[in-house]
Design an enzyme around this catalytic site. Sequence first.
Site, PDB file in Angstrom:
ATOM      1  N   LYS A  35      -1.153  -9.747 -11.924  1.00 25.43           N
ATOM      2  CA  LYS A  35      -2.018  -8.561 -11.941  1.00 25.43           C
ATOM      3  C   LYS A  35      -2.445  -8.226 -13.370  1.00 25.43           C
ATOM      4  O   LYS A  35      -3.612  -7.963 -13.647  1.00 25.43           O
ATOM      5  CB  LYS A  35      -1.220  -7.370 -11.378  1.00 25.43           C
ATOM      6  CG  LYS A  35      -1.875  -6.688 -10.206  1.00 25.43           C
ATOM      7  CD  LYS A  35      -1.033  -5.548  -9.669  1.00 25.43           C
ATOM      8  CE  LYS A  35      -1.124  -5.554  -8.154  1.00 25.43           C
ATOM      9  NZ  LYS A  35      -0.460  -4.417  -7.527  1.00 25.43           N
ATOM     10  N   THR A  86       6.424   3.232  -2.485  1.00 25.91           N
ATOM     11  CA  THR A  86       7.551   3.831  -1.747  1.00 25.91           C
ATOM     12  C   THR A  86       7.345   3.507  -0.262  1.00 25.91           C
ATOM     13  O   THR A  86       7.075   4.397   0.543  1.00 25.91           O
ATOM     14  CB  THR A  86       7.615   5.361  -1.957  1.00 25.91           C
ATOM     15  OG1 THR A  86       6.300   5.924  -1.749  1.00 25.91           O
ATOM     16  CG2 THR A  86       8.082   5.718  -3.340  1.00 25.91           C
ATOM     17  N   PHE A 152      -3.230  12.765  -4.477  1.00 27.26           N
ATOM     18  CA  PHE A 152      -3.910  12.999  -3.194  1.00 27.26           C
ATOM     19  C   PHE A 152      -5.172  12.155  -3.042  1.00 27.26           C
ATOM     20  O   PHE A 152      -5.937  12.372  -2.100  1.00 27.26           O
ATOM     21  CB  PHE A 152      -4.266  14.483  -3.056  1.00 27.26           C
ATOM     22  CG  PHE A 152      -3.063  15.385  -3.040  1.00 27.26           C
ATOM     23  CD1 PHE A 152      -2.351  15.592  -1.865  1.00 27.26           C
ATOM     24  CD2 PHE A 152      -2.611  16.005  -4.199  1.00 27.26           C
ATOM     25  CE1 PHE A 152      -1.237  16.404  -1.835  1.00 27.26           C
ATOM     26  CE2 PHE A 152      -1.486  16.821  -4.188  1.00 27.26           C
ATOM     27  CZ  PHE A 152      -0.798  17.023  -3.010  1.00 27.26           C
ATOM     28  N   GLU A 155      -8.213   6.115  -1.002  1.00 28.55           N
ATOM     29  CA  GLU A 155      -8.799   4.819  -1.328  1.00 28.55           C
ATOM     30  C   GLU A 155     -10.244   4.820  -0.851  1.00 28.55           C
ATOM     31  O   GLU A 155     -10.572   5.402   0.180  1.00 28.55           O
ATOM     32  CB  GLU A 155      -8.008   3.692  -0.649  1.00 28.55           C
ATOM     33  CG  GLU A 155      -6.664   3.482  -1.308  1.00 28.55           C
ATOM     34  CD  GLU A 155      -5.786   2.487  -0.574  1.00 28.55           C
ATOM     35  OE1 GLU A 155      -6.292   1.699   0.232  1.00 28.55           O
ATOM     36  OE2 GLU A 155      -4.567   2.523  -0.823  1.00 28.55           O
ATOM     37  N   LYS A 207       3.216  17.262  -0.771  1.00 32.06           N
ATOM     38  CA  LYS A 207       2.550  15.974  -0.509  1.00 32.06           C
ATOM     39  C   LYS A 207       2.781  15.523   0.934  1.00 32.06           C
ATOM     40  O   LYS A 207       1.852  15.126   1.636  1.00 32.06           O
ATOM     41  CB  LYS A 207       3.067  14.928  -1.500  1.00 32.06           C
ATOM     42  CG  LYS A 207       2.575  13.519  -1.243  1.00 32.06           C
ATOM     43  CD  LYS A 207       1.066  13.375  -1.401  1.00 32.06           C
ATOM     44  CE  LYS A 207       0.592  12.042  -0.864  1.00 32.06           C
ATOM     45  NZ  LYS A 207      -0.856  11.898  -0.902  1.00 32.06           N
ATOM     46  N   ALA A 255     -12.704  11.019  16.051  1.00 31.25           N
ATOM     47  CA  ALA A 255     -11.801  10.289  16.946  1.00 31.25           C
ATOM     48  C   ALA A 255     -11.942   8.792  16.684  1.00 31.25           C
ATOM     49  O   ALA A 255     -13.010   8.311  16.333  1.00 31.25           O
ATOM     50  CB  ALA A 255     -12.149  10.611  18.394  1.00 31.25           C
ATOM     51  N   CYS A 263      -0.525   5.163   3.571  1.00 30.64           N
ATOM     52  CA  CYS A 263       0.184   6.439   3.384  1.00 30.64           C
ATOM     53  C   CYS A 263       0.607   7.128   4.685  1.00 30.64           C
ATOM     54  O   CYS A 263       1.791   7.394   4.878  1.00 30.64           O
ATOM     55  CB  CYS A 263      -0.666   7.391   2.556  1.00 30.64           C
ATOM     56  SG  CYS A 263      -0.850   6.829   0.856  1.00 30.64           S
ATOM     57  N   LYS A 323      -9.598   1.350   6.582  1.00 27.86           N
ATOM     58  CA  LYS A 323     -10.821   2.157   6.532  1.00 27.86           C
ATOM     59  C   LYS A 323     -11.831   1.424   5.662  1.00 27.86           C
ATOM     60  O   LYS A 323     -11.476   0.432   5.018  1.00 27.86           O
ATOM     61  CB  LYS A 323     -10.540   3.562   6.019  1.00 27.86           C
ATOM     62  CG  LYS A 323     -10.076   3.623   4.574  1.00 27.86           C
ATOM     63  CD  LYS A 323     -10.042   5.078   4.168  1.00 27.86           C
ATOM     64  CE  LYS A 323      -9.482   5.271   2.782  1.00 27.86           C
ATOM     65  NZ  LYS A 323      -9.399   6.661   2.413  1.00 27.86           N
TER      66      LYS A 323
HETATM   67  N1  LIG Z   1      -2.690   4.098  -2.016  1.00 28.23           N
HETATM   68  C1  LIG Z   1      -3.012   5.369  -1.852  1.00 28.23           C
HETATM   69  O1  LIG Z   1      -4.092   5.692  -1.364  1.00 28.23           O
HETATM   70  C2  LIG Z   1      -2.063   6.456  -2.276  1.00 28.23           C
HETATM   71  C3  LIG Z   1      -2.519   7.777  -2.339  1.00 28.23           C
HETATM   72  C4  LIG Z   1      -1.638   8.774  -2.737  1.00 28.23           C
HETATM   73  C5  LIG Z   1      -0.319   8.461  -3.037  1.00 28.23           C
HETATM   74  N2  LIG Z   1       0.114   7.165  -2.956  1.00 28.23           N
HETATM   75  C6  LIG Z   1       1.503   6.868  -3.312  1.00 28.23           C
HETATM   76  O2  LIG Z   1       1.504   6.277  -4.602  1.00 28.23           O
HETATM   77  C7  LIG Z   1       2.562   5.298  -4.686  1.00 28.23           C
HETATM   78  C8  LIG Z   1       1.977   3.961  -5.108  1.00 28.23           C
HETATM   79  O3  LIG Z   1       1.099   3.514  -4.089  1.00 28.23           O
HETATM   80  P1  LIG Z   1       0.085   2.317  -4.315  1.00 28.23           P
HETATM   81  O4  LIG Z   1      -0.780   2.266  -3.112  1.00 28.23           O
HETATM   82  O5  LIG Z   1      -0.528   2.448  -5.655  1.00 28.23           O
HETATM   83  O6  LIG Z   1       1.115   1.073  -4.307  1.00 28.23           O
HETATM   84  P2  LIG Z   1       0.846  -0.425  -4.752  1.00 28.23           P
HETATM   85  O7  LIG Z   1       1.783  -1.247  -3.974  1.00 28.23           O
HETATM   86  O8  LIG Z   1      -0.620  -0.709  -4.724  1.00 28.23           O
HETATM   87  O9  LIG Z   1       1.268  -0.452  -6.297  1.00 28.23           O
HETATM   88  C9  LIG Z   1       2.589  -0.354  -6.764  1.00 28.23           C
HETATM   89  C10 LIG Z   1       2.707  -1.259  -7.997  1.00 28.23           C
HETATM   90  O10 LIG Z   1       3.946  -0.996  -8.660  1.00 28.23           O
HETATM   91  C11 LIG Z   1       4.428  -2.198  -9.205  1.00 28.23           C
HETATM   92  N3  LIG Z   1       5.845  -2.023  -9.547  1.00 28.23           N
HETATM   93  C12 LIG Z   1       6.901  -1.856  -8.717  1.00 28.23           C
HETATM   94  N4  LIG Z   1       8.020  -1.674  -9.431  1.00 28.23           N
HETATM   95  C13 LIG Z   1       7.677  -1.711 -10.741  1.00 28.23           C
HETATM   96  C14 LIG Z   1       8.388  -1.553 -11.963  1.00 28.23           C
HETATM   97  N5  LIG Z   1       9.708  -1.304 -11.986  1.00 28.23           N
HETATM   98  N6  LIG Z   1       7.711  -1.663 -13.124  1.00 28.23           N
HETATM   99  C15 LIG Z   1       6.375  -1.904 -13.122  1.00 28.23           C
HETATM  100  N7  LIG Z   1       5.666  -2.040 -11.998  1.00 28.23           N
HETATM  101  C16 LIG Z   1       6.288  -1.939 -10.817  1.00 28.23           C
HETATM  102  C17 LIG Z   1       4.124  -3.228  -8.144  1.00 28.23           C
HETATM  103  O11 LIG Z   1       4.104  -4.533  -8.646  1.00 28.23           O
HETATM  104  C18 LIG Z   1       2.730  -2.759  -7.664  1.00 28.23           C
HETATM  105  O12 LIG Z   1       1.691  -3.401  -8.391  1.00 28.23           O
HETATM  106  C19 LIG Z   1       3.237   5.292  -3.321  1.00 28.23           C
HETATM  107  O13 LIG Z   1       4.345   6.152  -3.366  1.00 28.23           O
HETATM  108  C20 LIG Z   1       2.172   5.860  -2.417  1.00 28.23           C
HETATM  109  O14 LIG Z   1       2.726   6.500  -1.288  1.00 28.23           O
HETATM  110  C21 LIG Z   1      -0.736   6.167  -2.592  1.00 28.23           C
END
Ligand SMILES: NC(=O)c1ccc[n+]([C@@H]2O[C@H](COP(=O)([O-])OP(=O)(O)OC[C@H]3O[C@@H](n4cnc5c(N)ncnc54)[C@H](O)[C@@H]3O)[C@@H](O)[C@H]2O)c1
Length: 433
Positions: A35, A86, A152, A155, A207, A255, A263, A323
């Site tokens: 990445k 998470t 919040f 995507e 959240k 719907a 999420c 989506k």
């Molecule tokens: N995707 C969404 O739309 C969205 C919206 C709001 C909140 N969230 C929350 O945000 C958080 C992240 O979601 P995401 O969709 O970005 O996840 P993701 O899987 O796209 O990204 C997480 C990244 O963290 C990296 N990672 C893990 N452990 C690591 C470490 N110790 N050091 C460095 N990098 C590390 C992974 O390699 C990965 O690239 C989650 O808790 C999610 O619930 C996501």
Amino acid sequence: MHVAMIGTGYVGLVSGACFADFGHQVTCIDKDASKIERLRAGGIPIFEPGLEALVAQNVRAGRLSFDTEAAASVKAADAVFIAVGTPSRRGDGHADLSYVYAAAEEIADLLDGFTVIVTKSTVPVGTGDEIERRIRARRPDADFAVVSNPEFLREGAAIEDFKRPDRVVVGIEDERARPVMSELYRPLYLNETPIVFTGRRTSELIKYAANAFLAMKITFINEMADLCEAVGADVQQVAKGIGLDKRIGNKFLNAGPGYGGSCFPKDTLALVRTATDAGSPVRLIETTVAVNDARKKAMATKVSAVSGDLKGKTVGVLGLTFKPNTDDMRDAPSLDIIPALQAQGARVQAFDPEGTHEAQALLKDVEFRADPYAVAQGADALVIITEWDQFRALDLDRVKSLMAQPVLVDLRNIYSPEDVRSRGFRYSSIGRA
Ligand SMILES: NC(=O)c1ccc[n+]([C@@H]2O[C@H](COP(=O)([O-])OP(=O)(O)OC[C@H]3O[C@@H](n4cnc5c(N)ncnc54)[C@H](O)[C@@H]3O)[C@@H](O)[C@H]2O)c1
């Protein structure tokens, strides 16, 4: 301000790029070397509209950089964000916090001078307390404050959501964190974005409450859609009729085949587990989870209801991501619907504008085609699962001429029943006669 963003996924990369655009000095860190390599080479590991340009602009301005190592940027940081995944813990549905705690412990070893550690990942109530406890145990000498700042963004509209949010929620237990968080979000103060300062536990719960409410709202209109089908009413008009009431609002009343994504499924489940453990069950959300799970699987029967027995038939699928405007396939309804179609004996050919690469790893025995018309070719039924814009204005006469049988199942209600039927299709949608 100097910001270190641990985790460069959908949230970390968007947040990092936007903070850099606000004028801060940001390093986005990720364990995934491929990445970081791609980002350093000017590429973008995810599909998110506008992100490539925003990243490039801020890299050029010298405000945004990428690293696999956290050491230098965490030492120099005023704020270190944790934006790692998470996911649902396999087996029990609790949020898997192993990535969050691993990141926290790594940060602990690097802290140098007063640092605000900000949890952006969605984490259950009490996680901030546990992060603080673990860092304190590892580095009794360190000077830090742990803050909750849930994200919040959606995507597909992530940059706009980050830069013009409805609100920012900040949960603090140490007053020294307040000016740091205020400075980070200063450009939003100028837009008069409400910044809700609260306690850390409250912020963590906000959240989950927000996501659970939205998931429940979608599930509500989905159940109304089933009822509409049973009694001969139109769910689009029901949604309009109730959505104009300001107490209800018109958002999240479309719907469809059931919510999916990175999420809602995991967060509703995690909230159910938290609430059960706390002895205060959330029955509305328990029901939401159960209704939604059943709904996604049941969508395949909508196809056989119009096209007959699916054994040996070919079903074309348009849209695989959860989506439009994302390549994210996490918990996408297509992952339930397609195997259910295959279980009924159908052969599936599919197209998605951005999700094919991800989908290939998750779906078995699907033939991926190059465009919507190639999917229609020879199909006995065409199913729209995700409402990408390019599916909204298909040349239906051409589609019909390519298909073995003219059957359209529109799980997003993007076509008018009269129009499609007048062209000779058998047509089924959601919650409309
Ligand atoms: N995707 C969404 O739309 C969205 C919206 C709001 C909140 N969230 C929350 O945000 C958080 C992240 O979601 P995401 O969709 O970005 O996840 P993701 O899987 O796209 O990204 C997480 C990244 O963290 C990296 N990672 C893990 N452990 C690591 C470490 N110790 N050091 C460095 N990098 C590390 C992974 O390699 C990965 O690239 C989650 O808790 C999610 O619930 C996501």
